[in-house]
Design a protein around this motif. Structure first.
Motif, PDB file in Angstrom:
ATOM      1  N   ALA A 103       0.750  -1.271  -0.109  1.00  0.00           N
ATOM      2  CA  ALA A 103       0.090   0.100   0.014  1.00  0.00           C
ATOM      3  C   ALA A 103       0.800   1.226  -0.084  1.00  0.00           C
ATOM      4  N   SER A 104       0.332   2.311  -0.693  1.00  0.00           N
ATOM      5  CA  SER A 104       1.066   3.621  -0.705  1.00  0.00           C
ATOM      6  C   SER A 104       0.912   4.613   0.610  1.00  0.00           C
ATOM      7  N   GLY A 105       0.064   4.098   1.349  1.00  0.00           N
ATOM      8  CA  GLY A 105      -0.132   4.877   2.593  1.00  0.00           C
ATOM      9  C   GLY A 105      -1.518   4.516   3.195  1.00  0.00           C
ATOM     10  N   GLU A 127       3.549   9.896  -5.104  1.00  0.00           N
ATOM     11  CA  GLU A 127       4.009  10.049  -3.787  1.00  0.00           C
ATOM     12  C   GLU A 127       3.382   8.990  -3.020  1.00  0.00           C
ATOM     13  N   ALA A 128       3.808   9.241  -1.663  1.00  0.00           N
ATOM     14  CA  ALA A 128       3.116   8.227  -0.567  1.00  0.00           C
ATOM     15  C   ALA A 128       2.499   9.121   0.393  1.00  0.00           C
ATOM     16  N   VAL A 129       1.446   8.176   1.127  1.00  0.00           N
ATOM     17  CA  VAL A 129       0.860   9.070   2.275  1.00  0.00           C
ATOM     18  C   VAL A 129       0.949   8.460   3.498  1.00  0.00           C
ATOM     19  N   ALA A 130       1.768   8.731   4.158  1.00  0.00           N
ATOM     20  CA  ALA A 130       2.246   8.501   5.609  1.00  0.00           C
ATOM     21  C   ALA A 130       2.743   9.266   6.515  1.00  0.00           C
ATOM     22  N   LYS A 191      15.686  12.090  -7.265  1.00  0.00           N
ATOM     23  CA  LYS A 191      14.838  11.001  -7.916  1.00  0.00           C
ATOM     24  C   LYS A 191      15.492  10.052  -8.576  1.00  0.00           C
ATOM     25  N   THR A 192      16.638  10.045  -9.277  1.00  0.00           N
ATOM     26  CA  THR A 192      17.405   9.021  -9.949  1.00  0.00           C
ATOM     27  C   THR A 192      18.003   8.184  -8.984  1.00  0.00           C
ATOM     28  N   HIS A 193      18.503   8.696  -7.740  1.00  0.00           N
ATOM     29  CA  HIS A 193      19.183   7.909  -6.577  1.00  0.00           C
ATOM     30  C   HIS A 193      18.069   7.152  -6.039  1.00  0.00           C
ATOM     31  N   LEU A 194      17.075   7.802  -5.767  1.00  0.00           N
ATOM     32  CA  LEU A 194      15.574   7.083  -5.023  1.00  0.00           C
ATOM     33  C   LEU A 194      15.223   5.722  -6.046  1.00  0.00           C
ATOM     34  N   GLY A 195      15.245   6.137  -7.420  1.00  0.00           N
ATOM     35  CA  GLY A 195      15.170   4.913  -8.156  1.00  0.00           C
ATOM     36  C   GLY A 195      16.187   3.630  -8.290  1.00  0.00           C
ATOM     37  N   ARG A 206       8.432   4.203  -2.011  1.00  0.00           N
ATOM     38  CA  ARG A 206       8.770   5.017  -0.996  1.00  0.00           C
ATOM     39  C   ARG A 206       8.605   4.512   0.204  1.00  0.00           C
ATOM     40  N   VAL A 207       7.293   4.148   0.497  1.00  0.00           N
ATOM     41  CA  VAL A 207       7.057   3.581   2.026  1.00  0.00           C
ATOM     42  C   VAL A 207       7.477   2.351   2.324  1.00  0.00           C
ATOM     43  N   GLN A 208       7.919   1.500   1.450  1.00  0.00           N
ATOM     44  CA  GLN A 208       8.715   0.431   1.599  1.00  0.00           C
ATOM     45  C   GLN A 208      10.175   0.664   2.027  1.00  0.00           C
ATOM     46  N   ALA A 209      10.654   1.682   1.487  1.00  0.00           N
ATOM     47  CA  ALA A 209      12.059   2.208   1.832  1.00  0.00           C
ATOM     48  C   ALA A 209      11.833   2.806   3.214  1.00  0.00           C
ATOM     49  N   VAL A 210      10.818   3.553   3.648  1.00  0.00           N
ATOM     50  CA  VAL A 210      10.980   4.012   5.133  1.00  0.00           C
ATOM     51  C   VAL A 210      10.768   2.798   5.791  1.00  0.00           C
ATOM     52  N   ILE A 211      10.009   1.867   5.741  1.00  0.00           N
ATOM     53  CA  ILE A 211      10.077   0.592   6.619  1.00  0.00           C
ATOM     54  C   ILE A 211      11.452  -0.031   6.417  1.00  0.00           C
ATOM     55  N   LEU A 212      12.034  -0.176   5.642  1.00  0.00           N
ATOM     56  CA  LEU A 212      13.377  -0.804   5.511  1.00  0.00           C
ATOM     57  C   LEU A 212      14.405   0.117   6.325  1.00  0.00           C
ATOM     58  N   GLY A 213      14.178   1.342   6.046  1.00  0.00           N
ATOM     59  CA  GLY A 213      15.000   2.395   6.868  1.00  0.00           C
ATOM     60  C   GLY A 213      15.125   2.137   8.553  1.00  0.00           C
ATOM     61  N   TYR A 214      13.967   1.924   9.117  1.00  0.00           N
ATOM     62  CA  TYR A 214      13.760   1.563  10.413  1.00  0.00           C
ATOM     63  C   TYR A 214      14.201   0.117  10.692  1.00  0.00           C
ATOM     64  N   GLU A 215      13.750  -0.930   9.872  1.00  0.00           N
ATOM     65  CA  GLU A 215      14.273  -2.087  10.230  1.00  0.00           C
ATOM     66  C   GLU A 215      15.546  -2.273  10.050  1.00  0.00           C
ATOM     67  N   CYS A 216      16.415  -1.578   9.382  1.00  0.00           N
ATOM     68  CA  CYS A 216      17.821  -1.754   9.266  1.00  0.00           C
ATOM     69  C   CYS A 216      18.534  -0.863  10.160  1.00  0.00           C
ATOM     70  N   GLY A 217      17.842  -0.004  10.987  1.00  0.00           N
ATOM     71  CA  GLY A 217      18.483   0.846  11.776  1.00  0.00           C
ATOM     72  C   GLY A 217      19.117   2.190  11.507  1.00  0.00           C
ATOM     73  N   LEU A 218      18.795   2.628  10.206  1.00  0.00           N
ATOM     74  CA  LEU A 218      19.097   3.779   9.596  1.00  0.00           C
ATOM     75  C   LEU A 218      18.768   5.018  10.393  1.00  0.00           C
TER      76      LEU A 218
END
Length: 227
Positions: A103-105, A127-130, A191-195, A206-218
């Motif tokens: 889901a996107s948000g 974009e994402a809504v969260a 945008k290129t880097h994010l892709g 982007r939402v899954q990137a946020v989740i991974l950032g927390y899971e990985c401790g970034l």
């Protein structure tokens, strides 16, 4: 451009209320409704909407599994709809599962009409809504044990140093414009880097990137979203 929307909720009154709000707009069109996940798969397959408003708690096939199936169905490719989860509680363990499913948000069912319309337009644009503050509280309550640092480093080893910086700022809730300003880059470069990040890590958005950032401790529950 008109945004095509499908409403999925097991409560008729909720769907009627949503339709009433959306019918007042010139740029959003309700193309179908469904009372459960099975109906949703059929309606989405037939109408090919841009956005799905998905109730997360439904009898039978719930919103989480329905979201997974929408993204795994071959006929949804190459452009599956964006999905916004509808929930009654902002601290709902099912919301995090829904975000992980693709889901996107998410949006509270009692959100003001202006927030609903904004969310639909935002996810339709890619974009994402969260909201970072709500996302942090979700993770604090339901994320559970994060992977070890060694596991995280293996997962992130494919990223360049700059991509790792971008991912960290994405996880903190910064927009592309804010990341560009923070790193002195053009927005197009961000945008290129994010892709590249999404491709290398096998993430959908982007939402899954946020989740991974927390899971990985970034980022941590305490510092995420502070900017």
């Amino acid at each position: 451009m008109t945004v095509r929307v499908v409403l999925v909720d097991d409560q008729t009154l909720v769907r009627a209320g949503l339709r009433m709000i959306l019918d007042e707009t010139d740029d959003i069109e309700v193309t179908g409704e469904a009372a459960d996940g099975v109906q949703a798969l059929d309606v989405v397959g037939r109408t090919r909407p841009d956005v799905v408003l998905m109730d997360i708690r439904m009898p039978g096939l719930d919103g989480i599994e329905t979201t997974r199936r929408i993204y795994s169905r071959a006929d949804a490719v190459p452009a599956p709809p964006k999905i916004i989860i509808l929930t009654t509680f902002d601290l709902d363990e099912y919301v995090l599962a829904g975000l992980r499913a693709g889901a996107s948000g998410f949006l509270l069912k009692d959100a003001p009409p202006a927030d609903l319309l904004s969310a639909i337009r935002v996810v339709a644009s890619g974009e994402a809504v969260a909201a970072p503050s709500i996302t942090r509280r979700l993770f604090a309550h339901f994320l559970g044990s994060a992977p070890t640092r060694r596991t995280a480093e293996r997962r992130l080893a494919a990223l360049t140093a700059r991509e790792l910086e971008v991912l960290t700022l994405v996880a903190r809730g910064l927009s592309n414009v804010e990341i560009a300003a923070a790193l002195f880059l053009a927005e197009s470069t961000v945008k290129t880097h994010l892709g590249h990040i999404l491709t290398k890590l096998g993430l959908r958005d982007r939402v899954q990137a946020v989740i991974l950032g927390y899971e990985c401790g970034l980022v941590s529950i305490d510092d995420g979203g502070q900017h």
